[in-house]
Design a protein around this motif. Structure first.
Motif, PDB file in Angstrom:
ATOM      1  N   VAL A  57      39.567  94.950  31.765  1.00  0.00           N
ATOM      2  CA  VAL A  57      38.121  94.791  31.651  1.00  0.00           C
ATOM      3  C   VAL A  57      37.670  93.897  32.803  1.00  0.00           C
ATOM      4  CG1 VAL A  57      38.128  92.699  30.242  1.00  0.00           C
ATOM      5  CG2 VAL A  57      36.285  94.350  29.956  1.00  0.00           C
ATOM      6  N   ILE A  58      36.390  93.989  33.159  1.00  0.00           N
ATOM      7  CA  ILE A  58      35.830  93.208  34.256  1.00  0.00           C
ATOM      8  C   ILE A  58      35.171  91.971  33.671  1.00  0.00           C
ATOM      9  CG2 ILE A  58      34.180  93.182  36.159  1.00  0.00           C
ATOM     10  CD1 ILE A  58      34.582  96.215  36.364  1.00  0.00           C
ATOM     11  N   ALA A  59      35.608  90.799  34.141  1.00  0.00           N
ATOM     12  CA  ALA A  59      35.081  89.525  33.674  1.00  0.00           C
ATOM     13  C   ALA A  59      34.139  88.938  34.726  1.00  0.00           C
ATOM     14  CB  ALA A  59      36.216  88.552  33.379  1.00  0.00           C
ATOM     15  N   LEU A  60      33.172  88.143  34.257  1.00  0.00           N
ATOM     16  CA  LEU A  60      32.150  87.549  35.126  1.00  0.00           C
ATOM     17  C   LEU A  60      32.241  86.037  35.065  1.00  0.00           C
ATOM     18  CD1 LEU A  60      29.440  87.549  36.802  1.00  0.00           C
ATOM     19  CD2 LEU A  60      28.277  87.556  34.593  1.00  0.00           C
ATOM     20  N   LYS A  61      32.276  85.387  36.231  1.00  0.00           N
ATOM     21  CA  LYS A  61      32.145  83.928  36.331  1.00  0.00           C
ATOM     22  C   LYS A  61      30.720  83.649  36.800  1.00  0.00           C
ATOM     23  CE  LYS A  61      34.366  79.801  38.209  1.00  0.00           C
ATOM     24  NZ  LYS A  61      34.527  79.231  36.859  1.00  0.00           N
ATOM     25  N   GLU A  62      29.869  83.305  35.840  1.00  0.00           N
ATOM     26  CA  GLU A  62      28.433  83.200  36.122  1.00  0.00           C
ATOM     27  C   GLU A  62      28.123  82.131  37.154  1.00  0.00           C
ATOM     28  OE1 GLU A  62      24.230  82.521  33.656  1.00  0.00           O
ATOM     29  OE2 GLU A  62      26.148  82.625  32.602  1.00  0.00           O
ATOM     30  N   ALA A  63      28.918  81.070  37.215  1.00  0.00           N
ATOM     31  CA  ALA A  63      28.634  79.991  38.153  1.00  0.00           C
ATOM     32  C   ALA A  63      28.763  80.441  39.604  1.00  0.00           C
ATOM     33  CB  ALA A  63      29.574  78.810  37.894  1.00  0.00           C
ATOM     34  N   CYS A  71      27.045  94.275  43.825  1.00  0.00           N
ATOM     35  CA  CYS A  71      27.904  95.026  42.910  1.00  0.00           C
ATOM     36  C   CYS A  71      27.149  96.184  42.266  1.00  0.00           C
ATOM     37  CB  CYS A  71      28.463  94.088  41.845  1.00  0.00           C
ATOM     38  SG  CYS A  71      27.209  93.183  40.913  1.00  0.00           S
ATOM     39  N   SER A  72      25.892  95.946  41.879  1.00  0.00           N
ATOM     40  CA  SER A  72      25.124  97.016  41.239  1.00  0.00           C
ATOM     41  C   SER A  72      24.751  98.112  42.228  1.00  0.00           C
ATOM     42  CB  SER A  72      23.862  96.437  40.597  1.00  0.00           C
ATOM     43  OG  SER A  72      23.030  95.844  41.573  1.00  0.00           O
ATOM     44  N   TYR A 115      36.200 102.131  35.952  1.00  0.00           N
ATOM     45  CA  TYR A 115      37.233 101.164  36.302  1.00  0.00           C
ATOM     46  C   TYR A 115      37.772 101.399  37.711  1.00  0.00           C
ATOM     47  CZ  TYR A 115      36.995 100.478  31.266  1.00  0.00           C
ATOM     48  OH  TYR A 115      36.545 100.244  30.003  1.00  0.00           O
ATOM     49  N   CYS A 116      36.867 101.649  38.637  1.00  0.00           N
ATOM     50  CA  CYS A 116      37.289 101.863  40.021  1.00  0.00           C
ATOM     51  C   CYS A 116      37.527 100.538  40.745  1.00  0.00           C
ATOM     52  CB  CYS A 116      36.255 102.690  40.776  1.00  0.00           C
ATOM     53  SG  CYS A 116      34.628 101.892  40.885  1.00  0.00           S
ATOM     54  N   GLY A 117      36.898  99.446  40.291  1.00  0.00           N
ATOM     55  CA  GLY A 117      37.096  98.141  40.895  1.00  0.00           C
ATOM     56  C   GLY A 117      36.300  97.894  42.158  1.00  0.00           C
ATOM     57  N   ILE A 118      35.328  98.745  42.485  1.00  0.00           N
ATOM     58  CA  ILE A 118      34.540  98.537  43.705  1.00  0.00           C
ATOM     59  C   ILE A 118      33.705  97.265  43.590  1.00  0.00           C
ATOM     60  CG2 ILE A 118      32.667  99.492  45.108  1.00  0.00           C
ATOM     61  CD1 ILE A 118      33.733 102.252  44.558  1.00  0.00           C
ATOM     62  N   CYS A 119      33.153  96.995  42.408  1.00  0.00           N
ATOM     63  CA  CYS A 119      32.322  95.802  42.227  1.00  0.00           C
ATOM     64  C   CYS A 119      33.146  94.531  42.439  1.00  0.00           C
ATOM     65  CB  CYS A 119      31.678  95.810  40.853  1.00  0.00           C
ATOM     66  SG  CYS A 119      32.856  95.927  39.481  1.00  0.00           S
TER      67      CYS A 119
END
Length: 288
Positions: A57-63, A71-72, A115-119
């Motif tokens: 899964v893709i996790a986000l570090k908001e800081a 990414c979008s 789940y290509c991982g480009i972002c």
């Protein structure tokens, strides 16, 4: 290719292939797997040991997110939704206010994600990571859109990168030398002082101010010469950050509190480690 008496070409007769070799290879593979002991992992009581680069899964570090929307824009499925607004912060010591973007929403629709991982690759500030977490199935497809709070929790399950393999060549670090400010200052001091630049005469027919002092035209040139001869200001010394160890007391206390709340142990350990590091830095700054 052979030709018969009527001039018709004949295809060469294929030699019969022996089926014994292929049959023996197939039976060998079957026999090898049949003699192996079967290992059954008792899931979900026993969690699988996944490698660090597992695309769970893709996790986000908001800081770390600066709301650059890269990414979008690069997502081929358009499954990343970002909302933000601008805020202006007053400067600390005068000057112009600083405008910055504040993240309001960051959501990923995993029903569309492939789940290509480009972002993860295009993020310039390392705000997105691959987490090996995979237990996020839902009964409704609408609930597969996870917001930034859920993505932040998955950040604590991100595994460290694997160690370099034995015999691998470690890339050499590229070091840049700082400019020699002391040498430049000495060169400026040793150089002979040049006189003021000659003032160009006004063109013929141009109006001349009456009563102007004689040295008024030479004042700007003298000021420019004095500014160029001033020694450069030395750059401030870099601030050294001391490494601190985790505050074990804070780590154990926060970990026990989170486990009592029913939070997964891996997520709880990540949050407790962060709290212990902040507590250790606070104590180090207070003691210094």
């Amino acid at each position: 290719m052979a030709v018969d008496e009527r001039g018709v070409r004949k295809a060469p007769e294929a030699e019969p292939k022996s089926t014994g070799l292929g049959l023996m290879k197939g039976l060998g593979v079957t026999l090898k797997h049949a003699l192996r002991p079967s290992i059954t992992q008792q899931y979900p009581q026993e969690k699988p040991d996944l490698p660090p680069r597992t695309r769970g899964v893709i996790a986000l570090k908001e800081a770390n997110c600066t709301v650059c929307y890269k990414c979008s824009r690069e997502c081929p499925d358009w499954c990343i939704y970002i909302d933000a607004h601008k805020e202006t912060h007053e400067p600390a010591s005068g000057g112009k206010g600083r405008s910055m973007k504040v993240l309001d929403r960051f959501a990923i629709d995993y029903a569309l994600c492939m789940y290509c991982g480009i972002c993860v690759e295009v993020c310039p500030f390392d705000a997105l990571f691959w987490s090996p977490e995979f237990e996020y199935a839902e009964y409704d497809i609408v609930e597969l859109t996870h917001e930034k709070e859920k993505l932040e929790e998955w950040t604590y399950t991100v595994l460290p990168p694997p160690f370099i393999e034995d015999g691998a060549e470690v890339p050499a670090e590229v070091t840049t030398e700082a400019p020699d400010t002391a040498g430049l200052a000495a060169a400026y001091a040793a150089a002979p002082s040049a006189g003021p630049a000659p003032v160009a005469a006004p063109p013929a027919g141009a109006p001349v101010a009456v009563g102007a002092p004689a040295g008024a035209a030479a004042a700007p040139a003298e000021a420019a010469a004095a500014g160029s001869a001033a020694p450069p200001v030395p750059a401030p010394a870099p601030v050294e950050h001391a490494d601190v160890a985790l505050d074990q007391e804070t780590f154990e206390r926060v970990l026990a509190e989170l486990l009592e709340q029913g939070i997964d142990r891996r997520v709880a350990e990540g949050r407790a480690r962060r709290a212990a590091m902040l507590a250790a830095r606070t104590k180090a700054e207070g003691g210094s």
